[in-house]
Each structure stands twice: as C-alpha cells, then as structure tokens.
Design a protein around this motif. Structure first.
Motif, mmCIF file in Angstrom:
data_model
loop_
_atom_site.group_PDB
_atom_site.id
_atom_site.type_symbol
_atom_site.label_atom_id
_atom_site.label_comp_id
_atom_site.label_asym_id
_atom_site.label_seq_id
_atom_site.Cartn_x
_atom_site.Cartn_y
_atom_site.Cartn_z
ATOM 1 N N GLU A 71 0.842 -1.184 0.000
ATOM 2 C CA GLU A 71 0.000 0.000 0.000
ATOM 3 C C GLU A 71 0.887 1.247 0.000
ATOM 4 O O GLU A 71 1.753 1.409 0.846
ATOM 5 C CB GLU A 71 -0.892 0.023 1.233
ATOM 6 N N VAL A 72 0.638 2.120 -0.964
ATOM 7 C CA VAL A 72 1.401 3.364 -1.044
ATOM 8 C C VAL A 72 0.960 4.288 0.082
ATOM 9 O O VAL A 72 -0.228 4.535 0.277
ATOM 10 C CB VAL A 72 1.180 4.052 -2.396
ATOM 11 N N GLN A 73 1.948 4.796 0.815
ATOM 12 C CA GLN A 73 1.666 5.753 1.880
ATOM 13 C C GLN A 73 2.649 6.904 1.808
ATOM 14 O O GLN A 73 3.848 6.691 1.585
ATOM 15 C CB GLN A 73 1.738 5.088 3.253
ATOM 16 N N LEU A 74 2.136 8.103 2.023
ATOM 17 C CA LEU A 74 2.939 9.319 2.090
ATOM 18 C C LEU A 74 2.527 10.070 3.351
ATOM 19 O O LEU A 74 1.330 10.272 3.578
ATOM 20 C CB LEU A 74 2.700 10.190 0.856
ATOM 21 N N VAL A 118 6.266 14.997 -5.891
ATOM 22 C CA VAL A 118 5.809 16.369 -6.106
ATOM 23 C C VAL A 118 5.290 16.952 -4.800
ATOM 24 O O VAL A 118 4.621 16.254 -4.031
ATOM 25 C CB VAL A 118 4.682 16.415 -7.152
ATOM 26 N N TRP A 119 5.581 18.217 -4.583
ATOM 27 C CA TRP A 119 4.937 18.983 -3.510
ATOM 28 C C TRP A 119 3.876 19.883 -4.145
ATOM 29 O O TRP A 119 4.160 20.650 -5.068
ATOM 30 C CB TRP A 119 5.937 19.841 -2.754
ATOM 31 N N ARG A 169 -2.036 24.508 2.877
ATOM 32 C CA ARG A 169 -1.752 23.136 3.290
ATOM 33 C C ARG A 169 -0.883 22.524 2.197
ATOM 34 O O ARG A 169 -1.216 22.626 1.008
ATOM 35 C CB ARG A 169 -3.025 22.336 3.497
ATOM 36 N N TYR A 170 0.213 21.919 2.607
ATOM 37 C CA TYR A 170 1.185 21.361 1.680
ATOM 38 C C TYR A 170 1.070 19.839 1.666
ATOM 39 O O TYR A 170 1.025 19.195 2.726
ATOM 40 C CB TYR A 170 2.600 21.777 2.073
ATOM 41 N N GLN A 202 -1.640 13.264 3.789
ATOM 42 C CA GLN A 202 -2.738 13.980 4.447
ATOM 43 C C GLN A 202 -2.488 15.484 4.490
ATOM 44 O O GLN A 202 -3.399 16.263 4.795
ATOM 45 C CB GLN A 202 -2.950 13.442 5.869
ATOM 46 N N GLY A 203 -1.260 15.883 4.225
ATOM 47 C CA GLY A 203 -0.929 17.299 4.205
ATOM 48 C C GLY A 203 -0.403 17.799 5.531
ATOM 49 O O GLY A 203 -0.605 17.193 6.585
ATOM 50 N N THR A 204 0.295 18.943 5.467
ATOM 51 C CA THR A 204 0.792 19.611 6.657
ATOM 52 C C THR A 204 0.575 21.116 6.474
ATOM 53 O O THR A 204 0.824 21.656 5.389
ATOM 54 C CB THR A 204 2.268 19.259 6.921
#
Length: 129
Positions: A1-4, A35-36, A93-94, A121-123
């Motif tokens: 499962e891809v997770q970021l 990518v950001w 949100r990044y 989920q973003g920061t």
C-alpha cells in the motif's frame, strides 16, 4: 500500500524558514518523482516543486523559485522541501504526491494534480505578516 506522510508544517513569521518532510512507503521510492503541491483556502491545488528519480532533477513554480529547495534521501525514503524567506502568500496546506505509473518517474505533469493518484494527508504552513 502506497503511503505518504508529511510533517514539518508550522506557524512562522514572514521571512522565516521551515523544512517539510515527506516519508514514503509501499513502492520503490527511488524509481519515482515526488511532487509537492499546496492548497490555500478558496484556491485550487497547485504544484510547487518536483524532484525526479535518478539524478534528482528539480523543478519549481515561479512563485517559489529561489526560495524553496526540494531534495530527496533515497536511503530514508524521504523528500524534503526547504522553504526560506517565507511570505504570507505561502500560507497553505502542503501535500506530497506520487504517481506510481509509467510517467511517474519524471516531473512532466507536476502542475497537474489530477495525474497524481497517491497523496499524503498534508501539513499546514501558516505565515504571518
């Protein structure tokens, strides 16, 4: 499962710096560009920066060129976004994203969020004036 998983967002004064991190798992990290993106309230998501696989060629949106630096550590499966001289208009949100697909090793589509199926989920980054 891809997770970021993104981290590092904070409230900072204009002119300050932050370093965002994107920790990845579930795919062969060194084979894909990362990518950001960022999204401010009421605005569309926009591509900020991208780093390719391999030699890690970097790309930046004009709005951050010269202030932001993207880098990757393949040993840690992590991409960083060093943000200097922050401005209130950088408030957003990044998110980091990856396309584990044929075109995903390059940054040709880094301005097209719809082409990236996997997201963190973003920061939150907030820059006060």
């Amino acid at each position: 499962e891809v997770q970021l998983v993104e981290s590092g967002g904070d409230l900072v004064q204009a002119g300050g710096s932050l370093r965002l991190s994107c920790a990845a798992s579930g795919f062969t990290f060194e084979d894909y560009a990362i990518v950001w993106f960022r999204q401010a309230p009421g605005k569309e998501r926009e591509g900020v920066s991208c780093i390719t696989r391999g030699d890690g060629t970097t790309y930046y949106d004009n709005s951050v060129e010269g202030r932001f630096t993207i880098s990757r550590d393949n040993a840690k499966n992590t991409v960083y976004l060093q943000m200097n001289n922050l401005r209130p208009e950088d408030t957003a949100r990044y998110y980091c994203a990856v396309a584990v697909r044929g075109y995903g090793s390059t940054c040709r589509r880094f301005r097209r969020p719809g082409d990236y199926p996997y997201w963190g989920q973003g920061t939150q980054v907030t820059v006060s004036s």
